[in-house]
Design an enzyme around this catalytic site. Sequence first.
Site, PDB file in Angstrom:
ATOM      1  N   GLY A  99     -56.725   5.762 -71.699  1.00 24.68           N
ATOM      2  CA  GLY A  99     -57.360   4.774 -72.577  1.00 24.68           C
ATOM      3  C   GLY A  99     -56.960   5.129 -74.007  1.00 24.68           C
ATOM      4  N   GLN A 129     -57.522   1.632 -62.227  1.00 22.68           N
ATOM      5  CA  GLN A 129     -58.505   1.954 -63.273  1.00 22.68           C
ATOM      6  C   GLN A 129     -59.691   0.989 -63.230  1.00 22.68           C
ATOM      7  OE1 GLN A 129     -55.201   1.939 -63.720  1.00 22.68           O
ATOM      8  NE2 GLN A 129     -54.541   3.282 -65.373  1.00 22.68           N
ATOM      9  N   ASP A 154     -53.472  -1.390 -76.040  1.00 26.38           N
ATOM     10  CA  ASP A 154     -52.936  -0.073 -76.417  1.00 26.38           C
ATOM     11  C   ASP A 154     -52.238  -0.110 -77.764  1.00 26.38           C
ATOM     12  OD1 ASP A 154     -53.244   0.035 -73.381  1.00 26.38           O
ATOM     13  OD2 ASP A 154     -52.989   2.112 -74.011  1.00 26.38           O
ATOM     14  N   ASN A 214     -51.052  -4.193 -73.341  1.00 30.45           N
ATOM     15  CA  ASN A 214     -52.178  -3.641 -72.580  1.00 30.45           C
ATOM     16  C   ASN A 214     -51.720  -3.394 -71.146  1.00 30.45           C
ATOM     17  OD1 ASN A 214     -54.975  -2.797 -72.460  1.00 30.45           O
ATOM     18  ND2 ASN A 214     -55.341  -4.589 -71.169  1.00 30.45           N
ATOM     19  N   LYS A 215     -52.598  -2.868 -70.352  1.00 30.05           N
ATOM     20  CA  LYS A 215     -52.291  -2.502 -68.967  1.00 30.05           C
ATOM     21  C   LYS A 215     -51.546  -3.615 -68.243  1.00 30.05           C
ATOM     22  CE  LYS A 215     -52.850   0.589 -67.281  1.00 30.05           C
ATOM     23  NZ  LYS A 215     -51.718   1.552 -67.327  1.00 30.05           N
TER      24      LYS A 215
END
Length: 346
Positions: A49, A193, A234, A244-245
């Site tokens: 994270g 996650q 991120d 992001n993811k």
Amino acid sequence: MDNMPRAVKWQDDQLILLDQRKLPSVEEDVVCDSIERVFESIKTLTVRGAPAIGIAAAYGVLLGYKGQSAQNISASFDERADYLISARPTAVNLAWAIERMRDCQRRHHNDENLYDVLVEEAIAIHEEDKKACRAIGDAGLALVRENPNLLTHCNAGSLAVSEMGTALAPMYRAHEEGVKVHVFVDETRPLLQGARLTAYELHRTGIDCTLISDNMAAHIMGEGKVDMVITGADRIAANGDAANKIGTLNLAILCQYYQIPMYIAVPLSTIDIDTRSGDDIVIEERDPEEVKSYGGHPVAPAGVAARSPAFDVTPNNLINGIITDKGILEPPFDVAIAKVMGVSDG
Ligand code: MRU
């Protein structure tokens, strides 16, 4: 909320990380006693994270320095700082926190009590993140009140920051205020996650949530069950493109199709004004074994090719707003970002 898990702790000059690889079945701390251990913990997602890895690195760069002279600390600081920054490339918070520590070291390189000054700086980074998360929660509260049926991806909750989260912060705040919130949680392949961490923390804090596999999102949206999507990021480029993811981009495209608002929630430390657009964001490519197996068990033929980009970039035109600790930024994002970051020429 007292029962929120804490990812990073600094106690008696020790860095303690909740081992996120083992959640939700085992809640176990890892004590990092060396900078190599911190590097490894960031790389292997023991701590993960964007803000949490920045906080862990800010403390981690200090391990082994207690009792050493300012001269000794300063002699190796840059090398250690660069080493930790190299652990993961996409989340700007890692470099941001380390550069802030480096700046502090440079300003105080002659101070006898350099170690104590650096510890104070790391604690300040940690405390500021707590405040930022609560401010993000407050900024997004009204949106969640109006759109209490949510969907999120990966984990941008308490486990990804100091406490409370970014994407989850407005949900936690709404829950505190008695709003009946329901969250669909994408499981988030390949490392789950969402299933392991977001479902764990929402469930533990009493927020109503339903776990779905990533490929169910379109169907659930088509059923009219989702009012709004909120994810973390991120790194956000100066034009509002958001990394992001992996899988966040899929959701953003679906949101456009189904006319569902898509929000990204971040502290200002995730906005990188030196990165012009998403094209300039380095995407971490992880070991394809993470796709070919889970928990050590193969889920694909051993010889088959696979890839594992850890993040994707959602272009700014698919984002309705960026919820920050300084309020909600709206398009055009280049203008809003320049203003909130205090950059005059946009
Ligand atoms: O690979 P991870 O688990 O570190 O990826 C995390 C994410 O993509 C989060 O959404 C992002 O870091 C924001 S955390 C507040």
